[in-house]
Design an enzyme around this catalytic site. Structure first.
Site, PDB file in Angstrom:
ATOM      1  N   TYR A   1      -3.093  -0.278   9.711  1.00 27.45           N
ATOM      2  CA  TYR A   1      -3.015  -0.767   8.334  1.00 27.45           C
ATOM      3  C   TYR A   1      -1.682  -0.384   7.694  1.00 27.45           C
ATOM      4  CZ  TYR A   1      -4.335  -1.444   3.425  1.00 27.45           C
ATOM      5  OH  TYR A   1      -4.372  -1.842   2.113  1.00 27.45           O
TER       6      TYR A   1
ATOM      7  N   SER B   1       0.841  -1.199   0.000  1.00 25.32           N
ATOM      8  CA  SER B   1       0.000   0.000   0.000  1.00 25.32           C
ATOM      9  C   SER B   1       0.873   1.244   0.000  1.00 25.32           C
ATOM     10  CB  SER B   1      -0.900   0.010   1.243  1.00 25.32           C
ATOM     11  OG  SER B   1      -1.560   1.249   1.393  1.00 25.32           O
TER      12      SER B   1
END
Length: 259
Positions: A164, A151
């Protein structure tokens, strides 16, 4: 040599076995389909049996070899059980794609132990355990490909990265550690780094038209990502063509990261 045999030699995955986690939707589904159409026998691992069966049926109708295993990747026992079951279908994988993930992102001040533990279990520990299950065997055989989906939050904090972002940063470090351990034996480990991609995992942001438009404007291409944007890069990293690329993070983000 004409172009077709040359390209086949570089990119064909005939004779290879691939395991793709999170392959029932989003980026994982697109990658599973791309690897299967490139010739790999693909085992898709995810939770929901209905979605898994639908993806596999679609691939089989297209003439691909594919199967599925339903598993909970949020526990160590679940991951190891999934690995054993997946390896009984076509044999141990030559290609491991870790695309499964959960996207729980409360503000850091509201982060609970439960959210932290769940995020790390699926996003980081499951890829680690699957690598431990299959990486050494790849090294013994002298060939293997490990591909992680990470990500932007592994590199920069925005839109509430929280746990995250930490899990994805750890996953990029894991890829480098795997590369260090196994690349001398023919096993590469790399990551694909998405920008904002319109998938079920990003449903929270996708539901906000203003935020979707804002993120698209931050790219150089002028649009947000689609799951199919990852097909070519995944086949490349899984193929012979990428034999000298390892420990790298390849951004599939329309220029978001450099704009």
């Amino acid at each position: 040599m004409t172009s077709q045999p040359y390209l086949t030699e570089l990119f064909s995955l005939e004779g290879r076995v691939a395991l793709v986690t999170g392959g029932s939707s989003g980026i994982g589904r697109a990658i599973a389909g791309a690897l299967a159409h490139a010739g790999a026998r693909v085992v898709i691992v995810a939770r929901k049996e209905k979605e898994l069966a639908a993806v596999v049926e679609e691939l089989v109708v297209d003439g691909c070899q594919a199967a599925w295993v339903s598993a909970d990747l949020g526990t160590r026992d679940g991951v190891r059980t999934a690995a054993r079951e997946a390896a009984t279908v076509f044999g141990e994988p030559d290609i491991l794609v870790n695309s499964a993930g959960i996207n729980l992102r409360p503000p850091l001040g509201e982060l609970t132990d439960e959210v932290w533990d769940a995020t790390m279990a699926v996003n980081l520990e499951a890829p680690y355990l699957l690598g431990q299950c299959f990486g050494p065997g790849m090294a013994v055989r002298g060939s293997g490909r490990i591909i992680h989906i990470t990500s932007q939050q592994a590199h920069r904090a925005f839109v509430q990265s929280g746990a995250y972002g930490v899990s994805k940063g750890g996953l990029e470090s894991l890829a480098r550690s795997q590369a260090e351990a196994w690349s001398p034996y023919g096993v590469t480990s790399n990551t694909l780094v998405p920008g904002f991609v319109m998938t079920p995992l990003n449903e929270r942001l996708s539901a906000d038209p203003a935020k979707v438009a804002e993120l698209a404007a931050r790219t150089m291409i002028g649009r947000n990502g689609l799951a199919e944007d990852f097909a070519g890069a995944a086949v490349f990293l899984a193929s012979r063509a990428s034999a000298y690329i390892t420990g790298q993070s390849i951004f599939i983000d329309g220029g978001l990261s450099v704009h």
